[in-house]
Design an enzyme around this catalytic site. Structure first.
Site, PDB file in Angstrom:
ATOM      1  N   LYS A  86      -9.389  -6.531  -9.213  1.00  0.00           N
ATOM      2  CA  LYS A  86     -10.531  -6.897  -8.363  1.00  0.00           C
ATOM      3  C   LYS A  86     -11.494  -7.807  -9.110  1.00  0.00           C
ATOM      4  O   LYS A  86     -12.116  -8.690  -8.512  1.00  0.00           O
ATOM      5  CB  LYS A  86     -11.271  -5.647  -7.873  1.00  0.00           C
ATOM      6  CG  LYS A  86     -10.422  -4.664  -7.094  1.00  0.00           C
ATOM      7  CD  LYS A  86      -9.548  -5.324  -6.034  1.00  0.00           C
ATOM      8  CE  LYS A  86      -8.466  -4.386  -5.538  1.00  0.00           C
ATOM      9  NZ  LYS A  86      -7.260  -4.327  -6.372  1.00  0.00           N
ATOM     10  N   GLY A 119       1.030  15.904 -22.679  1.00  0.00           N
ATOM     11  CA  GLY A 119       1.115  17.304 -22.291  1.00  0.00           C
ATOM     12  C   GLY A 119       2.521  17.647 -21.830  1.00  0.00           C
ATOM     13  O   GLY A 119       3.048  17.004 -20.920  1.00  0.00           O
ATOM     14  N   GLY A 155       0.478  10.064 -12.209  1.00  0.00           N
ATOM     15  CA  GLY A 155       0.571   8.762 -11.565  1.00  0.00           C
ATOM     16  C   GLY A 155       1.971   8.187 -11.454  1.00  0.00           C
ATOM     17  O   GLY A 155       2.969   8.905 -11.354  1.00  0.00           O
ATOM     18  N   SER A 156       2.031   6.873 -11.515  1.00  0.00           N
ATOM     19  CA  SER A 156       3.289   6.151 -11.298  1.00  0.00           C
ATOM     20  C   SER A 156       3.336   4.940 -12.215  1.00  0.00           C
ATOM     21  O   SER A 156       2.355   4.598 -12.878  1.00  0.00           O
ATOM     22  CB  SER A 156       3.392   5.701  -9.836  1.00  0.00           C
ATOM     23  OG  SER A 156       2.319   4.811  -9.520  1.00  0.00           O
ATOM     24  N   GLY A 172       3.960  -7.081  -0.714  1.00  0.00           N
ATOM     25  CA  GLY A 172       3.046  -5.994  -0.413  1.00  0.00           C
ATOM     26  C   GLY A 172       1.665  -6.269  -0.994  1.00  0.00           C
ATOM     27  O   GLY A 172       1.313  -7.400  -1.325  1.00  0.00           O
ATOM     28  N   ALA A 198      -5.780   5.168  -4.977  1.00  0.00           N
ATOM     29  CA  ALA A 198      -6.689   5.935  -5.826  1.00  0.00           C
ATOM     30  C   ALA A 198      -7.506   6.928  -5.005  1.00  0.00           C
ATOM     31  O   ALA A 198      -7.701   8.079  -5.412  1.00  0.00           O
ATOM     32  CB  ALA A 198      -7.625   4.980  -6.573  1.00  0.00           C
ATOM     33  N   HIS A 199      -7.987   6.496  -3.829  1.00  0.00           N
ATOM     34  CA  HIS A 199      -8.843   7.384  -3.036  1.00  0.00           C
ATOM     35  C   HIS A 199      -8.064   8.564  -2.461  1.00  0.00           C
ATOM     36  O   HIS A 199      -8.633   9.634  -2.255  1.00  0.00           O
ATOM     37  CB  HIS A 199      -9.602   6.625  -1.952  1.00  0.00           C
ATOM     38  CG  HIS A 199      -8.820   5.606  -1.196  1.00  0.00           C
ATOM     39  ND1 HIS A 199      -8.472   4.389  -1.738  1.00  0.00           N
ATOM     40  CD2 HIS A 199      -8.335   5.599   0.065  1.00  0.00           C
ATOM     41  CE1 HIS A 199      -7.810   3.684  -0.834  1.00  0.00           C
ATOM     42  NE2 HIS A 199      -7.700   4.395   0.263  1.00  0.00           N
ATOM     43  N   HIS A 204     -27.597  -6.940  14.544  1.00  0.00           N
ATOM     44  CA  HIS A 204     -27.243  -8.349  14.737  1.00  0.00           C
ATOM     45  C   HIS A 204     -28.090  -9.200  13.795  1.00  0.00           C
ATOM     46  O   HIS A 204     -29.278  -8.954  13.653  1.00  0.00           O
ATOM     47  CB  HIS A 204     -27.507  -8.752  16.184  1.00  0.00           C
ATOM     48  CG  HIS A 204     -27.307 -10.217  16.434  1.00  0.00           C
ATOM     49  ND1 HIS A 204     -26.060 -10.781  16.564  1.00  0.00           N
ATOM     50  CD2 HIS A 204     -28.211 -11.242  16.551  1.00  0.00           C
ATOM     51  CE1 HIS A 204     -26.192 -12.093  16.777  1.00  0.00           C
ATOM     52  NE2 HIS A 204     -27.490 -12.386  16.766  1.00  0.00           N
TER      53      HIS A 204
END
Length: 473
Positions: free
Chosen positions: A52, A116, A148-149, A187, A326-327, A451
């Site tokens: 971003k 871990g 995660g991935s 994507g 993430a959300h 407006h």
């Protein structure tokens, strides 16, 4: 000596560190394990945040080059400094890293660096990241796996900057602007990174195996986005399969592909970005020691409460599949912690998780697509309002796109909202809130919208939905 915790979280991405904070707030003695030096996971370090940052930097340059003259703003010598853009991106990431560290300290969460691995259902080995030697044991009552991935790759290839085959991670660490960047996968990641380098002068070719880009979104978004990208000189090829990628020489990559009609084609560029999806990351967890079940694709199996097959161990985020956002991971983490302490939280409505693409204009979607509604043979109404009619879109100069609202024909309940437009990432929340409370399109029309704003598109699309008319169109 063993360290005893109420909760241990493995992985410090958005799902992991948010889980840890909420657990501490609710009185649990909490620890988090992260194998990398910095907290924040993929999203913060090599994903959402750095991309971003570069999207914003490249957007400002593109606007200055192509749009500011219409505002009466001119430059004698406009140029960009790519190194400075990358330095700024790194500084943004560093500042947020420090913010996460501060939150861990503020909430008295113990942070361990290492890997871990499960010894038993109540004991983790903390291992050194390089040698995999055991440093200590950590005992816990509950555990959340939030590892995660990682990017998918073709079996015979490896991601590497020098051999010019990139994942999003390598693309965010380039030292030069590609002359011609071939992107496999149309994507979210492919479109965002393609947009960055297109604005900075790269020739972009996107190869998408499906019949359309962003194939998991509403067809109308796909068609409109393709038109916008092609207008920016991005080449998009759909309905083809990549058969081989290899390095021609120290400066060129060749990509061989075949269209679904059998026609073979070769594309040549100086870099190739693979954005063909992500796979769950469970390496070195040693899940087999406690018989945690995974599905055929390697995702950890969980029940409706996000418990694994071992009831005191939960899993959230990308590692369990679904929308890799993430959300989503954050909401799952909050749910798990509140479930553990007996708060009986509401289950996450997976149909109402917004998806966003931070191109320019942005793309945002929540709820069901028109094809999904048709498949279920639900009668529906559609209101589509073009952004170019809005006074605010005209004053800002970003008039591409539309807002599409789909509602149930009999009940008028809103079923899906799909947006292409400036600030779509912010606007989508009105749709999310409305749909969470099962609002009708008439409800939206009856609410006073300020407006001039882009949010007026909601009001206009809503009126189109329940009366088939618009005030300004």
């Amino acid at each position: 000596m063993k360290n005893l915790y109420d909760l241990v979280v493995i992985g410090s991405g958005p799902g992991g560190y948010v889980s840890a904070i909420r657990a501490s707030q609710l009185g649990l003695r909490t620890a988090i394990i992260e194998k990398y030096q910095e907290l924040g996971g993929t999203c913060l370090n090599v994903g959402c945040i750095p991309s971003k940052s570069l999207l914003d930097s490249s957007k400002y340059f593109s606007l200055a080059k192509n749009n500011y003259s219409s505002h009466g703003i001119f430059f004698e010598k406009l140029f960009f400094d790519f190194k400075k853009m990358m330095d700024r991106k790194n500084e943004v990431v560093k500042n947020i890293n420090n913010g996460v560290k501060y939150l861990m300290k503020k909430n008295k969460i113990d942070v361990y660096q290492g890997i871990g691995s499960f010894k038993t259902k109540n004991i983790l080995f903390l291992k050194d990241i390089k040698s995999l030697k055991e440093k200590k044991e950590i005992q816990f009552q509950y555990c959340i796996i939030s590892t995660g991935s990682k990017p998918s790759c073709f079996p015979h290839l490896n991601f590497h900057l020098e051999n010019r085959i990139l994942s999003s991670t390598e693309a965010l660490h380039l030292k030069e602007i590609p002359k011609k960047l071939i992107i496999i996968g149309g994507g979210i990641i492919g479109l965002e990174l393609g947009s960055i380098f297109n604005r900075l002068g790269s020739k972009i070719i996107i190869l998408e195996p499906m019949e359309k880009i962003i194939s998991n979104m509403d067809d109308s978004l796909s068609h409109e986005m393709q038109k916008i990208l092609e207008k920016s000189s991005i080449q998009i090829e759909t309905s083809l399969s990549v058969s081989n990628i290899f390095k021609e020489n120290h400066e060129q990559i060749s990509v061989f592909a075949k269209y679904h009609n059998g026609k073979e084609v070769k594309f040549i560029g100086d870099y190739c970005l693979l954005s063909i999806g992500r796979i769950p990351y469970t390496k070195n967890l040693e899940l087999e020691n406690i018989k945690i079940q995974k599905n055929k694709k390697g995702f950890i199996h969980v029940n409706d409460d996000l418990q694994t097959s071992v009831k005191n161990i939960y899993a959230i985020g990308d590692v369990i599949g679904g929308k890799m956002l993430a959300h989503k991971a954050e909401e799952e983490g909050l749910y798990v912690v509140e479930h553990i302490v007996g708060k009986k939280p509401n289950k996450l409505n997976y149909d109402l998780i917004p998806s966003i693409i931070y191109t320019y204009p942005e793309v945002a979607s929540v709820g069901r697509s028109e094809n999904e509604i048709k498949k279920d043979k639900i009668e529906y109404n559609i209101g589509i309002f073009p952004m170019k009619i809005l006074a605010r879109a005209r004053t800002s100069g970003c008039t591409d796109g539309f807002l599409k609202m789909i509602s149930h024909k009999k009940t008028d309940e809103i079923l899906g909202v799909h947006i292409i437009g400036d600030h779509a990432s912010d606007m989508i929340m009105e749709a999310s809130i409305a749909m969470e409370f099962r609002s009708s399109s008439e409800d939206i029309y009856r609410i006073c919208h300020p407006h001039p704003t882009l949010s007026e598109s909601f009001k206009e699309a809503a009126l189109l939905n329940f009366e088939n008319r618009s005030i300004h169109m």
